[in-house]
Design an enzyme around this catalytic site. Sequence first.
Site: not given
Length: 320
Positions: A187, A11, A72, A172, A128
């Site tokens: 939040a 990514g 990928r 993920r 990530d």
Amino acid sequence: MNRIGVITSGGDAPGMNAGIRGVVRAALGRGVSVSGFFHGYQGILDNEIVELDSAAVGGVITRGGTILRTARCKPFMLPEGRAKAIDNLKSHGVEGLVVIGGDGSLTGARKLWEEFGFPVVGVPGSIDNDISGTDMSVGFDTAVNAALEAIDRVRDTAYSHERVFVIEVMGRHNGFIALEAGLAGGAEAVIIPEVPYSLLEICDGMRAMHERGKRSSIIIVAEGAARAADIKDFISRNTGFEARYLVLGHMQRGGSPTAFDRVLGVRLGAYAANRLISGFHGEMVGVDGTKLVAHPLSYVLSTERTVDPEKLLLVEVMAK
Ligand code: ADP
Ligand code: F6P
């Protein structure tokens, strides 16, 4: 070494271009030429090669994505694919490789080193931030800020209409983006894959907030924990509050890198090239606080990086 190669793989992440620039200019400064391969490992297999001189990386530091493109590559997962990659690298006179990418790409790099003794150094590039051996991966800071901007915007309309908004962010397998953007955006709840959650408890918390006069709330959910649409439906059904949801998706991965990611990219890229040229191989470079560090890829890839549970607790405390 006379020539090294560089790829971006997996990514894309904002700051990868700064990383390429760091690799190229540090290597050239030591009299070593640099070949770039397009599309990650696929480009090595397809001989998609470009000479990266100093001008080739001019003006790229401001740009998100990666000028070398990324991909990928399934064939590289097989030993025959990797053997072909080694042959191709050698045929171009490339004596070492810097791999900028996530844990999958770094696993590929580790295999080039362990199976063929081919010199590699990895640079953690992933929004990530789930890579061990570094406090920060290139791209994470920009992604968090992109998510935060969206959260801030949504909060305005949530407040005005007295609604609940469920915002789904990337991640993920982990909740690094969710937790960081959730804390920064104030939040009311953050849902991540690593920690079990109870939607009933979240609904109870929202009812309590409502009774105290708080009429709008933002819930952040990492994509790997649940779908925002399902959470929104559950909340509407359970509380009767008006709710909406939003999936931020790939907007989090694009855009001009923050100053932090530019500096991180250029520092890690330059450090990776210097380590590679100096004979330190099979490693990934990273930062420990603000200090540059290097760890064996075998260590990096066998150690799990976990979220800080104190941050999740802090979200709860701040929502009260
Ligand atoms: P990321 O680097 O962002 O984690 P991926 O997991 O998709 O992204 O990995 C990128 C590429 O790295 C894969 O398409 C493949 O070419 C290579 N790769 C990933 N895992 C392995 C593996 N176990 N062995 C060899 N190559 C791998
Ligand atoms: O690994 C980076 C990442 O953006 C994850 O957060 C996300 O789950 C995934 O890539 C999305 O992958 P793709 O771009 O292939 O849909």
